[in-house]
Design a protein around this motif. Sequence first.
Motif, mmCIF file in Angstrom:
data_model
loop_
_atom_site.group_PDB
_atom_site.id
_atom_site.type_symbol
_atom_site.label_atom_id
_atom_site.label_comp_id
_atom_site.label_asym_id
_atom_site.label_seq_id
_atom_site.Cartn_x
_atom_site.Cartn_y
_atom_site.Cartn_z
ATOM 1 N N TYR A 29 0.834 -1.214 0.000
ATOM 2 C CA TYR A 29 0.000 0.000 0.000
ATOM 3 C C TYR A 29 0.869 1.265 0.000
ATOM 4 O O TYR A 29 0.583 2.215 -0.710
ATOM 5 N N ILE A 30 1.936 1.267 0.827
ATOM 6 C CA ILE A 30 2.785 2.467 0.906
ATOM 7 C C ILE A 30 3.420 2.749 -0.460
ATOM 8 O O ILE A 30 3.442 3.885 -0.928
ATOM 9 N N SER A 31 3.901 1.684 -1.141
ATOM 10 C CA SER A 31 4.579 1.910 -2.428
ATOM 11 C C SER A 31 3.620 2.482 -3.476
ATOM 12 O O SER A 31 3.992 3.401 -4.207
ATOM 13 N N HIS A 42 9.256 12.230 -11.509
ATOM 14 C CA HIS A 42 10.083 12.051 -10.297
ATOM 15 C C HIS A 42 10.813 10.700 -10.387
ATOM 16 O O HIS A 42 10.233 9.706 -10.826
ATOM 17 N N ALA A 43 12.092 10.704 -9.934
ATOM 18 C CA ALA A 43 12.937 9.512 -10.097
ATOM 19 C C ALA A 43 12.379 8.283 -9.374
ATOM 20 O O ALA A 43 12.642 7.147 -9.777
ATOM 21 N N LEU A 44 11.597 8.494 -8.298
ATOM 22 C CA LEU A 44 11.118 7.344 -7.512
ATOM 23 C C LEU A 44 9.738 6.839 -7.946
ATOM 24 O O LEU A 44 9.266 5.823 -7.462
ATOM 25 N N ARG A 45 9.091 7.591 -8.856
ATOM 26 C CA ARG A 45 7.708 7.234 -9.226
ATOM 27 C C ARG A 45 7.630 5.828 -9.830
ATOM 28 O O ARG A 45 6.845 4.999 -9.394
ATOM 29 N N ARG A 46 8.472 5.559 -10.802
ATOM 30 C CA ARG A 46 8.462 4.259 -11.476
ATOM 31 C C ARG A 46 8.917 3.123 -10.532
ATOM 32 O O ARG A 46 8.245 2.094 -10.422
ATOM 33 N N PRO A 47 10.067 3.319 -9.789
ATOM 34 C CA PRO A 47 10.482 2.262 -8.858
ATOM 35 C C PRO A 47 9.406 1.916 -7.821
ATOM 36 O O PRO A 47 9.258 0.760 -7.440
ATOM 37 N N HIS A 52 5.644 -2.121 -5.868
ATOM 38 C CA HIS A 52 4.254 -2.523 -5.604
ATOM 39 C C HIS A 52 3.992 -3.884 -6.275
ATOM 40 O O HIS A 52 3.428 -4.798 -5.674
ATOM 41 N N ILE A 53 4.451 -3.980 -7.510
ATOM 42 C CA ILE A 53 4.229 -5.220 -8.274
ATOM 43 C C ILE A 53 5.073 -6.368 -7.707
ATOM 44 O O ILE A 53 4.556 -7.472 -7.480
ATOM 45 N N GLY A 56 3.590 -7.482 -4.411
ATOM 46 C CA GLY A 56 2.272 -8.091 -4.637
ATOM 47 C C GLY A 56 2.405 -9.494 -5.204
ATOM 48 O O GLY A 56 1.711 -10.420 -4.775
ATOM 49 N N VAL A 57 3.344 -9.667 -6.142
ATOM 50 C CA VAL A 57 3.554 -10.996 -6.742
ATOM 51 C C VAL A 57 4.127 -11.952 -5.687
ATOM 52 O O VAL A 57 3.744 -13.125 -5.634
ATOM 53 N N CYS A 58 5.026 -11.457 -4.820
ATOM 54 C CA CYS A 58 5.605 -12.318 -3.770
ATOM 55 C C CYS A 58 4.538 -12.752 -2.764
ATOM 56 O O CYS A 58 4.607 -13.845 -2.195
ATOM 57 N N LEU A 59 3.548 -11.876 -2.538
ATOM 58 C CA LEU A 59 2.490 -12.222 -1.570
ATOM 59 C C LEU A 59 1.619 -13.382 -2.086
ATOM 60 O O LEU A 59 1.130 -14.185 -1.291
ATOM 61 N N LEU A 60 1.458 -13.468 -3.411
ATOM 62 C CA LEU A 60 0.527 -14.458 -3.978
ATOM 63 C C LEU A 60 0.806 -15.905 -3.524
ATOM 64 O O LEU A 60 -0.097 -16.553 -2.984
#
Length: 179
Positions: A29-31, A42-47, A52-53, A56-60
Amino acid sequence: MNNTARHDRYSTLSITLHWLTLVLMAAIYISIELHESLPRGHALRRPMEDWHIYLGVCLLPIALFRAVTILRAKIPAIVPQPPTWQMRITKLMKVYLYVLMIGAPLIGWIMVNAEGHVVSLWGLALPSLVSESESLAGLASEAHEVLGMSGYFFIAIHAFAALYHHYLVKDNTLKRMLP
Ligand code: HEM
Ligand code: HEM
């Protein structure tokens, strides 16, 4: 890891995965919130979206593993036992939390593929679940947003219910989930 179930609390494995899930969910959620609040370019927007992805994939697989093991596990009793209507709501809440933990990553994955992109984990491309489709992408995006946003509300209720039982009802609901 010791996975022996004592009947007064969840197994060590269930407890570990429950609190690991909380940390992962918070980071997921924070990411995405940071991604959405940072200005374009902004440099951090894409990272932030990438993380997040990744998370999220690791949680699955963790959520799928938990769902399978919890179905076979003996749920420790709450003492004193809450009224039947509360037990029913608790059960529904647990089902919802599994739908969130499994559904949100799966729908997110479908959304990214339907938009014509590949989901990757730190550069490792994962198989596509669907082929490119504008209508499916739109549908998945709506579903991902609704399910994801509902998590704020229901996770808060879930956590408040645990604290309510611990501090006001003074039963063992929370103690069963503590290491
Ligand atoms: C439990 C896991 C997840 C939760 C709770 C979750 C939740 C969310 C939330 C709340 C948003 C913001 C929605 C909005 O305001 O429009 C979002 C956006 C997004 N999520 Fe997830 N997500 C999860 C997993 C994933 C996964 C695994 C992927 C991809 C494989 C993914 C891809 C995305 C993308 C690309 C966006 C940005 C969408 C946009 O810009 O319209 N998510 N997610
Ligand atoms: C501060 C936050 C949290 C607290 C205090 C908390 C507390 C608890 C407690 C006390 C239980 C046992 C309830 C019972 O057996 O009736 C429980 C179970 C559960 N919690 Fe949480 N929780 C929190 C966050 C989360 C999050 C973020 C998720 C996932 C989205 C989650 C998913 C679950 C699930 C699925 C169960 C059922 C037991 C299981 O399948 O392992 N919890 N939680």
